[in-house]
Scaffold this motif. Structure first.
Motif, PDB file in Angstrom:
ATOM      1  N   CYS A  52     -20.169 -57.718  31.964  1.00  0.00           N
ATOM      2  CA  CYS A  52     -19.049 -57.398  31.084  1.00  0.00           C
ATOM      3  C   CYS A  52     -17.782 -57.126  31.893  1.00  0.00           C
ATOM      4  O   CYS A  52     -17.830 -56.733  33.053  1.00  0.00           O
ATOM      5  CB  CYS A  52     -19.395 -56.230  30.171  1.00  0.00           C
ATOM      6  N   CYS A  53     -16.640 -57.324  31.259  1.00  0.00           N
ATOM      7  CA  CYS A  53     -15.330 -57.209  31.904  1.00  0.00           C
ATOM      8  C   CYS A  53     -14.965 -55.750  32.192  1.00  0.00           C
ATOM      9  O   CYS A  53     -15.631 -54.817  31.733  1.00  0.00           O
ATOM     10  CB  CYS A  53     -14.266 -57.839  31.023  1.00  0.00           C
ATOM     11  N   ASP A  54     -13.875 -55.564  32.901  1.00  0.00           N
ATOM     12  CA  ASP A  54     -13.432 -54.220  33.263  1.00  0.00           C
ATOM     13  C   ASP A  54     -12.854 -53.434  32.088  1.00  0.00           C
ATOM     14  O   ASP A  54     -12.674 -52.223  32.201  1.00  0.00           O
ATOM     15  CB  ASP A  54     -12.415 -54.280  34.397  1.00  0.00           C
ATOM     16  N   THR A  55     -12.566 -54.068  30.977  1.00  0.00           N
ATOM     17  CA  THR A  55     -12.143 -53.353  29.775  1.00  0.00           C
ATOM     18  C   THR A  55     -13.353 -52.759  29.064  1.00  0.00           C
ATOM     19  O   THR A  55     -13.241 -51.767  28.359  1.00  0.00           O
ATOM     20  CB  THR A  55     -11.382 -54.302  28.825  1.00  0.00           C
ATOM     21  N   SER A  56     -14.508 -53.347  29.267  1.00  0.00           N
ATOM     22  CA  SER A  56     -15.756 -52.883  28.650  1.00  0.00           C
ATOM     23  C   SER A  56     -16.163 -51.527  29.215  1.00  0.00           C
ATOM     24  O   SER A  56     -15.824 -51.191  30.354  1.00  0.00           O
ATOM     25  CB  SER A  56     -16.874 -53.899  28.906  1.00  0.00           C
ATOM     26  N   PRO A  57     -16.911 -50.740  28.454  1.00  0.00           N
ATOM     27  CA  PRO A  57     -17.309 -49.409  28.921  1.00  0.00           C
ATOM     28  C   PRO A  57     -18.061 -49.397  30.248  1.00  0.00           C
ATOM     29  O   PRO A  57     -17.840 -48.513  31.077  1.00  0.00           O
ATOM     30  CB  PRO A  57     -18.201 -48.889  27.793  1.00  0.00           C
ATOM     31  N   ALA A 115     -24.478 -54.081  18.047  1.00  0.00           N
ATOM     32  CA  ALA A 115     -24.475 -53.046  19.085  1.00  0.00           C
ATOM     33  C   ALA A 115     -23.113 -52.382  19.272  1.00  0.00           C
ATOM     34  O   ALA A 115     -23.016 -51.360  19.936  1.00  0.00           O
ATOM     35  CB  ALA A 115     -24.921 -53.640  20.416  1.00  0.00           C
ATOM     36  N   VAL A 116     -22.077 -52.938  18.686  1.00  0.00           N
ATOM     37  CA  VAL A 116     -20.721 -52.428  18.900  1.00  0.00           C
ATOM     38  C   VAL A 116     -20.451 -51.273  17.933  1.00  0.00           C
ATOM     39  O   VAL A 116     -20.558 -51.427  16.721  1.00  0.00           O
ATOM     40  CB  VAL A 116     -19.684 -53.553  18.694  1.00  0.00           C
ATOM     41  N   PRO A 117     -20.085 -50.097  18.462  1.00  0.00           N
ATOM     42  CA  PRO A 117     -19.822 -48.955  17.585  1.00  0.00           C
ATOM     43  C   PRO A 117     -18.534 -49.145  16.785  1.00  0.00           C
ATOM     44  O   PRO A 117     -17.631 -49.884  17.199  1.00  0.00           O
ATOM     45  CB  PRO A 117     -19.690 -47.780  18.558  1.00  0.00           C
ATOM     46  N   ALA A 118     -18.436 -48.483  15.656  1.00  0.00           N
ATOM     47  CA  ALA A 118     -17.256 -48.589  14.798  1.00  0.00           C
ATOM     48  C   ALA A 118     -16.000 -48.123  15.533  1.00  0.00           C
ATOM     49  O   ALA A 118     -14.907 -48.649  15.299  1.00  0.00           O
ATOM     50  CB  ALA A 118     -17.458 -47.775  13.522  1.00  0.00           C
ATOM     51  N   ASP A 119     -16.135 -47.168  16.440  1.00  0.00           N
ATOM     52  CA  ASP A 119     -14.981 -46.647  17.181  1.00  0.00           C
ATOM     53  C   ASP A 119     -14.842 -47.292  18.564  1.00  0.00           C
ATOM     54  O   ASP A 119     -14.373 -46.673  19.510  1.00  0.00           O
ATOM     55  CB  ASP A 119     -15.078 -45.136  17.313  1.00  0.00           C
ATOM     56  N   TRP A 120     -15.213 -48.558  18.690  1.00  0.00           N
ATOM     57  CA  TRP A 120     -15.257 -49.233  19.989  1.00  0.00           C
ATOM     58  C   TRP A 120     -13.948 -49.168  20.742  1.00  0.00           C
ATOM     59  O   TRP A 120     -13.944 -49.063  21.958  1.00  0.00           O
ATOM     60  CB  TRP A 120     -15.744 -50.670  19.846  1.00  0.00           C
ATOM     61  N   ARG A 121     -12.833 -49.188  20.054  1.00  0.00           N
ATOM     62  CA  ARG A 121     -11.524 -49.143  20.739  1.00  0.00           C
ATOM     63  C   ARG A 121     -11.338 -47.851  21.528  1.00  0.00           C
ATOM     64  O   ARG A 121     -10.632 -47.825  22.525  1.00  0.00           O
ATOM     65  CB  ARG A 121     -10.403 -49.343  19.739  1.00  0.00           C
ATOM     66  N   ASP A 122     -11.992 -46.785  21.098  1.00  0.00           N
ATOM     67  CA  ASP A 122     -11.898 -45.507  21.792  1.00  0.00           C
ATOM     68  C   ASP A 122     -12.647 -45.495  23.119  1.00  0.00           C
ATOM     69  O   ASP A 122     -12.499 -44.560  23.904  1.00  0.00           O
ATOM     70  CB  ASP A 122     -12.435 -44.367  20.913  1.00  0.00           C
ATOM     71  N   HIS A 123     -13.431 -46.521  23.371  1.00  0.00           N
ATOM     72  CA  HIS A 123     -14.279 -46.565  24.580  1.00  0.00           C
ATOM     73  C   HIS A 123     -13.775 -47.575  25.624  1.00  0.00           C
ATOM     74  O   HIS A 123     -14.451 -47.792  26.628  1.00  0.00           O
ATOM     75  CB  HIS A 123     -15.710 -46.936  24.186  1.00  0.00           C
ATOM     76  N   LEU A 124     -12.613 -48.175  25.385  1.00  0.00           N
ATOM     77  CA  LEU A 124     -12.111 -49.197  26.299  1.00  0.00           C
ATOM     78  C   LEU A 124     -11.500 -48.593  27.554  1.00  0.00           C
ATOM     79  O   LEU A 124     -10.985 -47.477  27.531  1.00  0.00           O
ATOM     80  CB  LEU A 124     -11.043 -50.051  25.600  1.00  0.00           C
ATOM     81  N   HIS A 125     -11.549 -49.352  28.619  1.00  0.00           N
ATOM     82  CA  HIS A 125     -10.913 -48.946  29.894  1.00  0.00           C
ATOM     83  C   HIS A 125      -9.595 -49.651  30.021  1.00  0.00           C
ATOM     84  O   HIS A 125      -9.371 -50.695  29.572  1.00  0.00           O
ATOM     85  CB  HIS A 125     -11.796 -49.326  31.090  1.00  0.00           C
TER      86      HIS A 125
END
Length: 125
Positions: A52-57, A115-125
């Motif tokens: 996964c990319c560097d934006t991923s958790p 698998a993606v949580p509803a608040d996924w944007r809150d977990h981005l780098h």
């Protein structure tokens, strides 16, 4: 990561690229094993590992580079053909690698489905 311009020639002689190695699968190896999720996928140009990319958790593509020393990744997203050289910190155009060139087009971004949580944007780098 900067996109190389279309005027650049593909770099086919760079160390760390094996065009004959297929990708390890359709998703991030470690995320799939751990029940995680990703934003975008990257492919190791040397061994085919999908991370996964560097934006991923979990940032597994960069972790793979750090653990193995494999110097080059490429996008594993549909329609993207850029490569990234970790040691130089530069993008470039590379050779066509073994198919498939990207994850399945129907695979959601972020993914994988379910698998993606509803608040996924809150977990981005």
């Amino acid at each position: 990561m900067p996109d190389p311009t279309s005027e650049q020639q593909a770099d086919t002689s760079r160390e760390g690229i094996d065009p004959d190695v297929p990708p390890s699968g359709a998703g991030c190896v470690e995320c799939l094993e751990a029940g995680g999720w990703w934003v975008h996928l990257r492919r190791c140009a040397q061994c085919g590992h999908i991370g996964c990319c560097d934006t991923s958790p979990s940032q597994h593509a960069t972790a793979h580079h750090r653990e193995t020393g494999h110097p080059v990744i490429t996008s594993f997203e549909p329609g993207e053909d850029w490569f990234w050289d970790f040691p130089s910190g530069q993008g470039f155009l590379g050779p066509r690698l073994a198919d498939p060139q990207s994850h399945p087009v129907d695979q959601p971004v972020p993914g994988p489905a379910g698998a993606v949580p509803a608040d996924w944007r809150d977990h981005l780098h």
